[in-house]
Design a protein around this motif. Structure first.
Motif, mmCIF file in Angstrom:
data_model
loop_
_atom_site.group_PDB
_atom_site.id
_atom_site.type_symbol
_atom_site.label_atom_id
_atom_site.label_comp_id
_atom_site.label_asym_id
_atom_site.label_seq_id
_atom_site.Cartn_x
_atom_site.Cartn_y
_atom_site.Cartn_z
ATOM 1 N N ILE A 1 0.830 -1.205 0.000
ATOM 2 C CA ILE A 1 0.000 0.000 0.000
ATOM 3 C C ILE A 1 0.858 1.247 0.000
ATOM 4 C CG2 ILE A 1 -1.183 1.456 1.680
ATOM 5 C CD1 ILE A 1 -3.274 -0.410 1.962
ATOM 6 N N PHE A 2 0.725 2.025 -1.002
ATOM 7 C CA PHE A 2 1.394 3.320 -0.988
ATOM 8 C C PHE A 2 0.362 4.342 -1.409
ATOM 9 C CE2 PHE A 2 4.869 0.288 -1.987
ATOM 10 C CZ PHE A 2 5.586 0.458 -0.815
ATOM 11 N N ARG A 3 -0.419 4.782 -0.453
ATOM 12 C CA ARG A 3 -1.514 5.692 -0.787
ATOM 13 C C ARG A 3 -0.996 7.062 -1.193
ATOM 14 N NH1 ARG A 3 -6.502 3.940 1.003
ATOM 15 N NH2 ARG A 3 -6.374 2.255 2.519
ATOM 16 N N GLN A 4 -1.731 7.650 -2.090
ATOM 17 C CA GLN A 4 -1.442 9.047 -2.391
ATOM 18 C C GLN A 4 -1.976 9.878 -1.238
ATOM 19 O OE1 GLN A 4 -3.228 9.991 -6.121
ATOM 20 N NE2 GLN A 4 -2.005 8.484 -7.241
ATOM 21 N N ILE A 5 -1.266 10.935 -0.939
ATOM 22 C CA ILE A 5 -1.766 11.797 0.134
ATOM 23 C C ILE A 5 -1.891 13.227 -0.363
ATOM 24 C CG2 ILE A 5 -0.923 10.415 2.082
ATOM 25 C CD1 ILE A 5 1.549 12.244 2.159
ATOM 26 N N PRO A 6 -2.911 13.955 0.160
ATOM 27 C CA PRO A 6 -3.053 15.358 -0.217
ATOM 28 C C PRO A 6 -1.855 16.153 0.282
ATOM 29 C CG PRO A 6 -4.961 14.583 1.051
ATOM 30 C CD PRO A 6 -3.923 13.522 1.129
ATOM 31 N N PHE A 7 -1.642 17.315 -0.321
ATOM 32 C CA PHE A 7 -0.456 18.109 0.011
ATOM 33 C C PHE A 7 -0.395 18.466 1.496
ATOM 34 C CE2 PHE A 7 2.463 21.703 0.014
ATOM 35 C CZ PHE A 7 3.468 21.224 -0.810
ATOM 36 N N GLU A 8 -1.574 18.782 2.069
ATOM 37 C CA GLU A 8 -1.602 19.122 3.502
ATOM 38 C C GLU A 8 -1.067 17.975 4.350
ATOM 39 O OE1 GLU A 8 -5.301 20.529 5.216
ATOM 40 O OE2 GLU A 8 -5.561 21.803 3.449
ATOM 41 N N GLN A 9 -1.458 16.786 3.955
ATOM 42 C CA GLN A 9 -0.984 15.605 4.678
ATOM 43 C C GLN A 9 0.534 15.441 4.511
ATOM 44 O OE1 GLN A 9 -2.678 13.556 6.659
ATOM 45 N NE2 GLN A 9 -0.856 12.294 7.022
ATOM 46 N N PHE A 10 0.986 15.800 3.318
ATOM 47 C CA PHE A 10 2.428 15.737 3.054
ATOM 48 C C PHE A 10 3.194 16.650 4.018
ATOM 49 C CE2 PHE A 10 6.053 17.818 0.891
ATOM 50 C CZ PHE A 10 6.879 16.719 0.715
ATOM 51 N N ILE A 11 2.634 17.829 4.274
ATOM 52 C CA ILE A 11 3.275 18.776 5.197
ATOM 53 C C ILE A 11 3.362 18.151 6.593
ATOM 54 C CG2 ILE A 11 3.065 21.049 6.296
ATOM 55 C CD1 ILE A 11 3.702 21.369 3.405
ATOM 56 N N VAL A 12 2.286 17.456 6.972
ATOM 57 C CA VAL A 12 2.280 16.794 8.284
ATOM 58 C C VAL A 12 3.374 15.729 8.334
ATOM 59 C CG1 VAL A 12 0.929 15.364 9.869
ATOM 60 C CG2 VAL A 12 -0.173 17.241 8.616
ATOM 61 N N GLU A 13 3.462 14.969 7.260
ATOM 62 C CA GLU A 13 4.491 13.910 7.189
ATOM 63 C C GLU A 13 5.893 14.502 7.292
ATOM 64 O OE1 GLU A 13 4.490 10.407 5.435
ATOM 65 O OE2 GLU A 13 2.624 10.193 6.585
ATOM 66 N N LEU A 14 6.069 15.664 6.668
ATOM 67 C CA LEU A 14 7.373 16.321 6.681
ATOM 68 C C LEU A 14 7.840 16.593 8.098
ATOM 69 C CD1 LEU A 14 7.748 19.266 4.144
ATOM 70 C CD2 LEU A 14 9.146 17.224 4.357
ATOM 71 N N SER A 15 6.889 16.971 8.942
ATOM 72 C CA SER A 15 7.300 17.333 10.289
ATOM 73 C C SER A 15 7.746 16.098 11.066
ATOM 74 C CB SER A 15 6.186 18.102 10.999
ATOM 75 O OG SER A 15 5.451 17.266 11.828
ATOM 76 N N GLY A 16 7.224 14.943 10.719
ATOM 77 C CA GLY A 16 7.661 13.724 11.401
ATOM 78 C C GLY A 16 8.839 13.050 10.717
ATOM 79 N N SER A 17 8.804 13.012 9.392
ATOM 80 C CA SER A 17 9.816 12.247 8.655
ATOM 81 C C SER A 17 10.589 13.091 7.666
ATOM 82 C CB SER A 17 9.142 11.101 7.883
ATOM 83 O OG SER A 17 8.253 10.397 8.705
ATOM 84 N N GLY A 18 10.733 14.377 7.978
ATOM 85 C CA GLY A 18 11.414 15.284 7.059
ATOM 86 C C GLY A 18 12.801 14.809 6.670
ATOM 87 N N GLU A 19 13.466 14.190 7.630
ATOM 88 C CA GLU A 19 14.837 13.770 7.376
ATOM 89 C C GLU A 19 14.901 12.704 6.277
ATOM 90 O OE1 GLU A 19 16.649 13.381 11.197
ATOM 91 O OE2 GLU A 19 18.641 13.559 10.283
#
Ligand SMILES: [Zn+2]
Length: 756
Positions: A18-36
């Protein structure tokens, strides 16, 4: 298959894929956790992948101030495990690869073509295949998290586009698997993937990016690096590709910025070598990419209808776009790959190239495999400078990493055990398999100039190292600083010298026995000698020096002789160390028993008054062993008996009569005892084997160890022999059979004399 098993399989596969597409807002959230993870260029990604696969790092000399960080990296997980065909990275190559990856981690993107150069039979294509397979798998793993832009443009209110809609079948352009069921409304979107694999972060305009990242990246250390370190410059500087920016611009005519960002989605950037996505590998026979320009008519048609203009967004890209932020590799530098190679050079030098009207900016890891001499072909194919060399602008863009034949004997052994199984080690005497590997490697390396300058007095080593120091060099390549170096030479082994020796490896491993040949040679050897148990140095001699085999022409002259010298030196050291078992108490006991024995006859059972009347039998062997400790193993029988007579006299008149009876000393305080104790201790340490060399019973006891007949020997001898076998086994891995062979070898070749 029971249905629940099938369901489980489905569950497992689903979890994996499963590799779901995520909306851009969700991407920003992901960045804060897994930005590295998400904010990695292909170069940083490559580093992390290599790092992930190093299962162990060993530094054998952590306290050594001259240590140059030439470490042992276990890369089995990268090159051997789960690979169709293993690649064996020796210590030199592993260090090169790790250093390369580190440079990716620490610097700005290099604008280079990475040329892995090695002779046929060095396994470089296996290296690349395994590496790319692991890279592909890593991109699918949690640690390989990367995102790319995909547009989801609403189709409501449009005259129905003739292109197919999302629902798993759009898959236009760059295909992806794994999207699962969408919300019902998803049917009303048309998907346009970014063919350049843009990282979604670049959709935030550059002048706002820093502020946003400062706010959403909570990890302070990472935030600092992100803004300060060169390797992250791209995060703040990169722009979206021409297609994404033209879609963005075109949308602004109809939608608000907020609405546009709701159309930008992020999906996992997965590599797929077979489809040429993220990873593309070209063989020289492959047709040149049909046309440089790639199109997708379905998407183009949709875009034209959506914007009611066929010029707003041109969905055109080159084949390079598919491996943008990925890896593009050439399997060799022949035929059609020569043109591809020159094209890569163009891409790297110009940074931006044109695809029809559109500008494309490519940043990929370019890898090329090459045989030595392949550049000559290019010279013939390309307009070259007057001197016939490839032009310097091309030369400047090339970073060479050598993939020579294995130069580290530990790796060479690993190749044999990988093919023939670990159990082959049991057929060899300790050190002999290693010696086999050393012979093979001796054909691949050269005399060392650096070592010649470093070693002050060569003659010190002539008994166990060849005059050209191949043996010493091999040790250094294997990360070993031999214990046999003199204190002066060990002290003079400065960092500069170590670097100098390792640098010499850059010109080695291109000649001599190839990887394939060495496997064949080992196969032949093993087939012939595996029945001999155990395999010894003599078998190595018989095999390599056999006139019919024509192997010895590739081996340095007399190398086997010197290697045997090293072998003798090693096994003598082991035998000495294994037989030395004395502690002070034992030496005291031996001397006290001796002093009592000499006044009795051989064969008598006597009580020792100094040892609580402990009983023991006086044997010839016992007297002999103590006396050789006291006067040396060269002593003749006459000297021994003379020594004994004098000892009896001294014991009676001095030790007993005066010191003990008159002066009231304890036996251990007497002059005679103390002299004997000092002498015995000295000999026991230094000449531990000597007292046994001439002792025929000792030799026979070795032969009969582990048989019923062994019990008939003198206690002292039995004890020694048992200690010897036990220590050889426990400390040095000798089986009983190998231990017998090696001790007899040491005795019969009089190695004590050889290394006196
Ligand atoms: Zn794009």
């Amino acid at each position: 298959m029971p249905i629940h098993t099938f369901e489980k399989i489905i569950d497992n596969l689903t979890a994996e894929r499963i590799f779901r597409q995520i909306p851009f807002e969700q991407f920003i959230v992901e960045l804060s956790g897994s930005g590295e993870l998400i904010l990695r260029s292909i170069f940083q990604f490559f580093h992390d992948m290599i790092d992930h696969h190093i299962s162990e790092t060993v530094d054998e000399y952590p306290e050594d101030v001259e240590n140059i960080g030439y470490l042992l990296y276990n890369m089995d997980s990268l090159f051997i495990d789960d690979s169709e065909k293993p690649f064996f990275a020796d210590r030199l190559f592993s260090n090169r690869l790790v250093n390369l990856a580190r440079s990716f981690r620490l610097g700005s993107p290099p604008h280079k073509i990475y040329v892995f150069k090695g002779p046929a039979g060095s396994g470089k294509s296996t290296f690349l295949n395994n590496l790319l397979n692991k890279l592909e798998a890593y991109a699918r793993s949690d640690k390989g998290l990367l995102y790319e832009v995909v547009w989801k443009i609403p189709t409501d209110g449009l005259s129905k586009p003739s292109g197919r809609k999302t629902r798993g079948s759009t898959k236009a352009g760059v295909t992806k698997d794994g999207e699962q069921s969408f919300e019902k409304t998803d049917l009303d979107f048309f998907e346009v993937p970014c063919p350049n694999h843009d990282n979604p972060i670049v959709m935030i305009p550059r002048n706002h990016r820093a502020k946003l990242l400062k706010e959403i990246i909570p990890q302070e250390a990472f935030r600092k690096r992100l803004f300060k370190h060169k390797q992250f410059e791209w995060v703040l500087k990169s722009e979206p590709c021409t297609i994404c920016s033209s879609i963005f611009d075109a949308l602004t005519e109809k939608f608000s910025i907020k609405e546009i960002f709701s159309m930008i989605h992020a999906r996992r950037y997965l590599f797929n070598r077979k489809q040429g996505v993220g990873i593309s590998v070209f063989n020289s026979g492959d047709d040149l990419e049909k046309s440089l320009v790639r199109k997708n008519e379905t998407i183009q048609k949709f875009l034209n209808e959506f914007f009611q203009d066929s010029n707003k967004v041109q969905y055109l890209y080159s084949s390079y776009a598919q491996t943008n932020q990925g890896v593009r590799a050439l399997m060799d530098l022949k035929a059609r790959n020569i043109q591809r190679f020159l094209d890569l050079h163009g891409i790297i030098s110009d940074e931006v190239h044109k695809v029809q009207e559109i500008e494309e900016r490519i940043q990929s890891l370019f890898i090329v495999l090459m045989n030595p001499g392949d550049f000559d072909q290019i010279s013939q194919n390309k307009e070259t400078q007057a001197d016939g060399k490839i032009d310097t602008s091309l030369q400047d863009r090339i970073h060479e990493i050598l993939v020579p034949y294995v130069l580290d004997y530990n790796t060479e052994i690993k190749i044999y055990t990988n093919t023939f199984g670990e159990q082959i080690k049991l057929r060899f005497m300790p050190h002999v398999l290693e010696s086999f590997a050393r012979v093979i490697i001796s054909s691949r390396i050269k005399r060392s100039e650096v070592i010649k300058d470093w070693i002050k007095l060569r003659s010190v080593y002539e008994k166990f190292c060849d005059p050209d120091f191949h043996i010493l060099k091999m040790d250094l390549y294997a990360g070993v600083i031999p214990e046999w170096l003199t204190k002066e030479d060990r002290g003079a082994l400065k960092a500069e010298i170590r670097k100098g020796v390792l640098a010499e490896s850059e010109t080695e491993g291109h000649t001599g026995f190839s990887g394939r040949e060495s496997q064949q040679i080992f196969n032949e050897f093993y087939t012939q000698f595996s029945k001999k148990r155990p395999i010894t140095m003599k078998h190595l001699h018989d095999f390599f020096l056999d006139e019919n085999r024509k192997l010895k022409d590739k081996i340095p002259g007399e190398f086997l002789k010197h290697l045997t010298g090293l072998y003798d030196h090693e096994v003598l050291k082991e035998a000495k160390d294994a037989i030395y078992s004395y502690n002070e108490e034992e030496i005291i006991k031996s001397i006290l028993n001796y002093l009592v024995s000499i006044t009795h006859n051989v064969g008598e059972i006597v009580k020792n008054p100094y040892l609580n009347n402990e009983e023991f039998e006086v044997t010839g062997d016992f007297l002999d062993i103590v006396e050789t400790h006291l006067i040396g193993y060269n002593a003749s029988n006459y000297q021994k008996s003379k020594f004994r007579d004098e000892a009896i006299a001294e014991y009676a008149s001095m030790t007993l009569a005066r010191e003990i009876k008159t002066e009231g000393k304890k036996i251990t305080e007497t002059k005679q005892f103390q002299e004997m104790f000092a002498q015995f201790t000295r000999t026991a340490r230094e000449k531990v084997l000597e007292p046994y060399v001439g002792n025929n019973n000792f030799r026979c006891a070795i032969k009969e160890f582990d048989t019923e007949d062994f019990s008939k020997y003198d206690n002292k001898i039995k004890e020694k022999v048992q200690t010897l076998f036990k220590n050889l086994g426990e400390k040095y891995g000798y089986s009983i059979e190998c231990a017998k062979t090696v001790i007899l070898y040491v005795l019969d070749n009089n190695l004590m004399e050889k290394f006196k």
